[in-house]
Design a protein around this motif. Structure first.
Motif, PDB file in Angstrom:
ATOM      1  N   CYS A  55      -7.523  14.709 -11.114  1.00 32.83           N
ATOM      2  CA  CYS A  55      -6.546  15.550 -11.790  1.00 32.83           C
ATOM      3  C   CYS A  55      -6.852  15.679 -13.270  1.00 32.83           C
ATOM      4  O   CYS A  55      -5.996  16.043 -14.060  1.00 32.83           O
ATOM      5  CB  CYS A  55      -5.142  14.977 -11.593  1.00 32.83           C
ATOM      6  SG  CYS A  55      -4.632  14.966  -9.870  1.00 32.83           S
ATOM      7  N   ASP A  75       4.286  15.023  -4.954  1.00 33.67           N
ATOM      8  CA  ASP A  75       3.241  15.744  -5.643  1.00 33.67           C
ATOM      9  C   ASP A  75       3.327  15.414  -7.122  1.00 33.67           C
ATOM     10  O   ASP A  75       4.268  15.757  -7.800  1.00 33.67           O
ATOM     11  CB  ASP A  75       3.425  17.242  -5.426  1.00 33.67           C
ATOM     12  CG  ASP A  75       2.220  18.012  -5.935  1.00 33.67           C
ATOM     13  OD1 ASP A  75       1.462  17.453  -6.751  1.00 33.67           O
ATOM     14  OD2 ASP A  75       2.052  19.162  -5.510  1.00 33.67           O
ATOM     15  N   ARG A 116      -4.965  15.969  -1.472  1.00 36.15           N
ATOM     16  CA  ARG A 116      -5.159  14.739  -0.719  1.00 36.15           C
ATOM     17  C   ARG A 116      -3.878  13.918  -0.771  1.00 36.15           C
ATOM     18  O   ARG A 116      -3.203  13.865  -1.790  1.00 36.15           O
ATOM     19  CB  ARG A 116      -6.309  13.938  -1.315  1.00 36.15           C
ATOM     20  CG  ARG A 116      -6.658  12.693  -0.512  1.00 36.15           C
ATOM     21  CD  ARG A 116      -7.847  11.977  -1.142  1.00 36.15           C
ATOM     22  NE  ARG A 116      -8.155  10.741  -0.463  1.00 36.15           N
ATOM     23  CZ  ARG A 116      -9.105   9.892  -0.843  1.00 36.15           C
ATOM     24  NH1 ARG A 116      -9.840  10.173  -1.909  1.00 36.15           N
ATOM     25  NH2 ARG A 116      -9.326   8.780  -0.185  1.00 36.15           N
ATOM     26  N   THR A 117      -3.581  13.318   0.336  1.00 37.46           N
ATOM     27  CA  THR A 117      -2.343  12.548   0.390  1.00 37.46           C
ATOM     28  C   THR A 117      -2.630  11.061   0.434  1.00 37.46           C
ATOM     29  O   THR A 117      -3.671  10.629   0.927  1.00 37.46           O
ATOM     30  CB  THR A 117      -1.504  12.940   1.615  1.00 37.46           C
ATOM     31  OG1 THR A 117      -2.268  12.703   2.805  1.00 37.46           O
ATOM     32  CG2 THR A 117      -1.105  14.391   1.542  1.00 37.46           C
ATOM     33  N   PHE A 118      -1.677  10.315  -0.050  1.00 36.47           N
ATOM     34  CA  PHE A 118      -1.825   8.871  -0.134  1.00 36.47           C
ATOM     35  C   PHE A 118      -0.566   8.192   0.376  1.00 36.47           C
ATOM     36  O   PHE A 118       0.528   8.752   0.303  1.00 36.47           O
ATOM     37  CB  PHE A 118      -2.102   8.445  -1.578  1.00 36.47           C
ATOM     38  CG  PHE A 118      -3.361   9.026  -2.148  1.00 36.47           C
ATOM     39  CD1 PHE A 118      -4.562   8.348  -2.058  1.00 36.47           C
ATOM     40  CD2 PHE A 118      -3.345  10.271  -2.750  1.00 36.47           C
ATOM     41  CE1 PHE A 118      -5.724   8.905  -2.571  1.00 36.47           C
ATOM     42  CE2 PHE A 118      -4.500  10.824  -3.268  1.00 36.47           C
ATOM     43  CZ  PHE A 118      -5.691  10.135  -3.178  1.00 36.47           C
ATOM     44  N   LEU A 121      -1.984   7.122  -5.370  1.00 34.72           N
ATOM     45  CA  LEU A 121      -2.055   8.467  -5.934  1.00 34.72           C
ATOM     46  C   LEU A 121      -2.280   8.404  -7.437  1.00 34.72           C
ATOM     47  O   LEU A 121      -3.060   9.183  -8.004  1.00 34.72           O
ATOM     48  CB  LEU A 121      -0.764   9.222  -5.626  1.00 34.72           C
ATOM     49  CG  LEU A 121      -0.614  10.596  -6.292  1.00 34.72           C
ATOM     50  CD1 LEU A 121      -1.800  11.495  -5.958  1.00 34.72           C
ATOM     51  CD2 LEU A 121       0.686  11.255  -5.870  1.00 34.72           C
ATOM     52  N   GLN A 122      -1.632   7.481  -8.055  1.00 36.66           N
ATOM     53  CA  GLN A 122      -1.810   7.338  -9.504  1.00 36.66           C
ATOM     54  C   GLN A 122      -3.248   6.967  -9.833  1.00 36.66           C
ATOM     55  O   GLN A 122      -3.841   7.501 -10.772  1.00 36.66           O
ATOM     56  CB  GLN A 122      -0.850   6.277 -10.031  1.00 36.66           C
ATOM     57  CG  GLN A 122       0.603   6.700  -9.956  1.00 36.66           C
ATOM     58  CD  GLN A 122       1.543   5.555 -10.266  1.00 36.66           C
ATOM     59  OE1 GLN A 122       1.109   4.432 -10.509  1.00 36.66           O
ATOM     60  NE2 GLN A 122       2.842   5.831 -10.243  1.00 36.66           N
ATOM     61  N   HIS A 156      -5.796   7.576  -7.999  1.00 36.26           N
ATOM     62  CA  HIS A 156      -6.603   8.740  -7.680  1.00 36.26           C
ATOM     63  C   HIS A 156      -6.554   9.748  -8.828  1.00 36.26           C
ATOM     64  O   HIS A 156      -7.581  10.305  -9.246  1.00 36.26           O
ATOM     65  CB  HIS A 156      -6.091   9.374  -6.394  1.00 36.26           C
ATOM     66  CG  HIS A 156      -6.616  10.765  -6.158  1.00 36.26           C
ATOM     67  ND1 HIS A 156      -7.890  11.009  -5.696  1.00 36.26           N
ATOM     68  CD2 HIS A 156      -6.034  11.975  -6.314  1.00 36.26           C
ATOM     69  CE1 HIS A 156      -8.072  12.327  -5.569  1.00 36.26           C
ATOM     70  NE2 HIS A 156      -6.970  12.928  -5.943  1.00 36.26           N
ATOM     71  N   SER A 157      -5.395   9.981  -9.325  1.00 37.19           N
ATOM     72  CA  SER A 157      -5.244  10.954 -10.400  1.00 37.19           C
ATOM     73  C   SER A 157      -5.956  10.495 -11.663  1.00 37.19           C
ATOM     74  O   SER A 157      -6.643  11.275 -12.331  1.00 37.19           O
ATOM     75  CB  SER A 157      -3.759  11.170 -10.684  1.00 37.19           C
ATOM     76  OG  SER A 157      -3.108  11.646  -9.532  1.00 37.19           O
ATOM     77  N   TYR A 163       2.534  10.786  -0.495  1.00 40.81           N
ATOM     78  CA  TYR A 163       2.200  11.148  -1.870  1.00 40.81           C
ATOM     79  C   TYR A 163       0.957  12.031  -1.885  1.00 40.81           C
ATOM     80  O   TYR A 163      -0.087  11.650  -1.380  1.00 40.81           O
ATOM     81  CB  TYR A 163       1.989   9.890  -2.708  1.00 40.81           C
ATOM     82  CG  TYR A 163       3.144   8.939  -2.647  1.00 40.81           C
ATOM     83  CD1 TYR A 163       4.278   9.138  -3.427  1.00 40.81           C
ATOM     84  CD2 TYR A 163       3.126   7.853  -1.774  1.00 40.81           C
ATOM     85  CE1 TYR A 163       5.362   8.278  -3.362  1.00 40.81           C
ATOM     86  CE2 TYR A 163       4.200   6.984  -1.698  1.00 40.81           C
ATOM     87  CZ  TYR A 163       5.312   7.195  -2.487  1.00 40.81           C
ATOM     88  OH  TYR A 163       6.372   6.338  -2.402  1.00 40.81           O
ATOM     89  N   GLN A 164       1.110  13.168  -2.453  1.00 45.81           N
ATOM     90  CA  GLN A 164       0.033  14.149  -2.426  1.00 45.81           C
ATOM     91  C   GLN A 164      -0.462  14.481  -3.820  1.00 45.81           C
ATOM     92  O   GLN A 164       0.322  14.650  -4.757  1.00 45.81           O
ATOM     93  CB  GLN A 164       0.518  15.440  -1.755  1.00 45.81           C
ATOM     94  CG  GLN A 164      -0.577  16.486  -1.626  1.00 45.81           C
ATOM     95  CD  GLN A 164      -0.078  17.732  -0.918  1.00 45.81           C
ATOM     96  OE1 GLN A 164       1.005  18.214  -1.187  1.00 45.81           O
ATOM     97  NE2 GLN A 164      -0.872  18.243   0.001  1.00 45.81           N
ATOM     98  N   CYS A 165      -1.757  14.601  -3.922  1.00 46.46           N
ATOM     99  CA  CYS A 165      -2.356  15.023  -5.188  1.00 46.46           C
ATOM    100  C   CYS A 165      -2.148  16.535  -5.333  1.00 46.46           C
ATOM    101  O   CYS A 165      -2.421  17.308  -4.424  1.00 46.46           O
ATOM    102  CB  CYS A 165      -3.843  14.680  -5.221  1.00 46.46           C
ATOM    103  SG  CYS A 165      -4.689  15.304  -6.686  1.00 46.46           S
TER     104      CYS A 165
END
Length: 259
Positions: free
Chosen positions: A255, A55, A238-240, A246-247, A249-250, A231-233
């Motif tokens: 995020c 996370d 949401r998980t990756f 995830l990075q 995505h963020s 890996y979760q946001c």
DNA sequence: CTGGGGACGGGGCCC
DNA sequence: CGGGCCCCGTCCCCA
């Protein structure tokens, strides 16, 4: 089983004549069992069932992507490569690789000297710092007093000669592929590389018919099967399958509310 | 743009 | 102490 990943594999106790391996490559490699996944010890399959997720929201602020520093190469792609930073928090939640979780937590964060880049031997200048020079660099006598084996090719230093010697191999690259001439620091790296020539894929996915030449790639692939990825946001949950995803995505806005 | 695969490097641990 | 193996992680590329 304290270290489940220490399962002897196909190459175990094979004669370490890698040059011979290369000459025989196609035929000899075919003698190794293919598509044999060490799933029995579930070192990888457990990531399927465990709810382990990373996370980003629980990570220090510096972990959050800011200006996509990995492209600039100035500070490197987050310091997540530090094994103590994430692994410690992950293993505490009962994660897949119980073997690694037995690793003692690093007493202090490992400071990376340079961003993760393909380290190739480029004939860098030899440089061994005498103690007085360390003081000039602002290092305290205490720091200089601890056992330090300095690499003469780069600024890295190690607390054991063995570690230094192993590191130096990354400069000397003694393992050379006879097929393409590419050089590697360690024999097993060369073996993995040779698979790219032979097409050998010893690591197969138990959930699909895909096979991989690299265990790490299989591990990453297994994440794609996982309902709850690693890996979760922290915002949208949401998980990756990968930290990099995830990075992205963020940084792409989900995020953004975090600041 | 996102997700995934390929290739690779490094540190740690065991034998 | 060195070899071998492991996991973690990263970068690059492609669909």
């Amino acid at each position: 089983m304290p270290r489940s990943f220490l399962v002897k594999k196909y190459f175990a106790k094979q004669k370490p004549n890698y040059s011979e391996l290369e000459y025989q490559n196609d035929t000899s490699l075919e003698t190794y069992p293919l598509a044999e996944l060490p799933s029995a010890d579930n070192s990888t399959s457990t990531c399927f069932t465990t709810g382990l997720v990373w996370d980003l929201s629980v990570l220090p602020a510096l972990y959050l992507p800011t200006a996509h520093s990995e492209a600039s190469g100035t500070s490197g792609p987050l310091d997540l490569s530090s094994p103590c930073s994430l692994s410690s928090s992950a293993s505490s939640s009962g994660e897949e690789d119980e073997g690694r979780s037995s690793d003692p937590p690093s007493p202090e964060p490992v400071i990376k000297y340079a961003p993760r880049q393909r380290m190739k031997c480029t004939g860098v200048m030899a440089h061994v710092s005498p103690p007085e020079e360390e003081e000039e660099r602002g290092e305290t006598p205490a720091m200089a007093a601890r056992p330090a084996f300095l690499c003469k090719h780069c600024p890295k230093e190690y607390t054991s000669l063995g570690a230094l010697k192993m590191h130096i191999r990354s400069h000397t690259l003694p393992c050379v592929c006879t097929t393409c001439g590419k050089a590697f620091s360690r024999p097993w790296l060369l073996r993995g590389h040779i698979r790219t020539h032979t097409g050998e894929r010893p690591f197969s996915c138990p959930h699909c018919n895909r096979a991989f030449a690299d265990r790490s790639n299989l591990r990453a692939h297994l994440q794609t099967h996982a309902e709850v990825k690693k890996y979760q946001c922290g915002v949208c949950s949401r998980t990756f399958s990968r930290m990099s995803l995830l990075q992205k995505h963020s940084s792409s806005g989900c995020c953004s509310t975090l600041g």
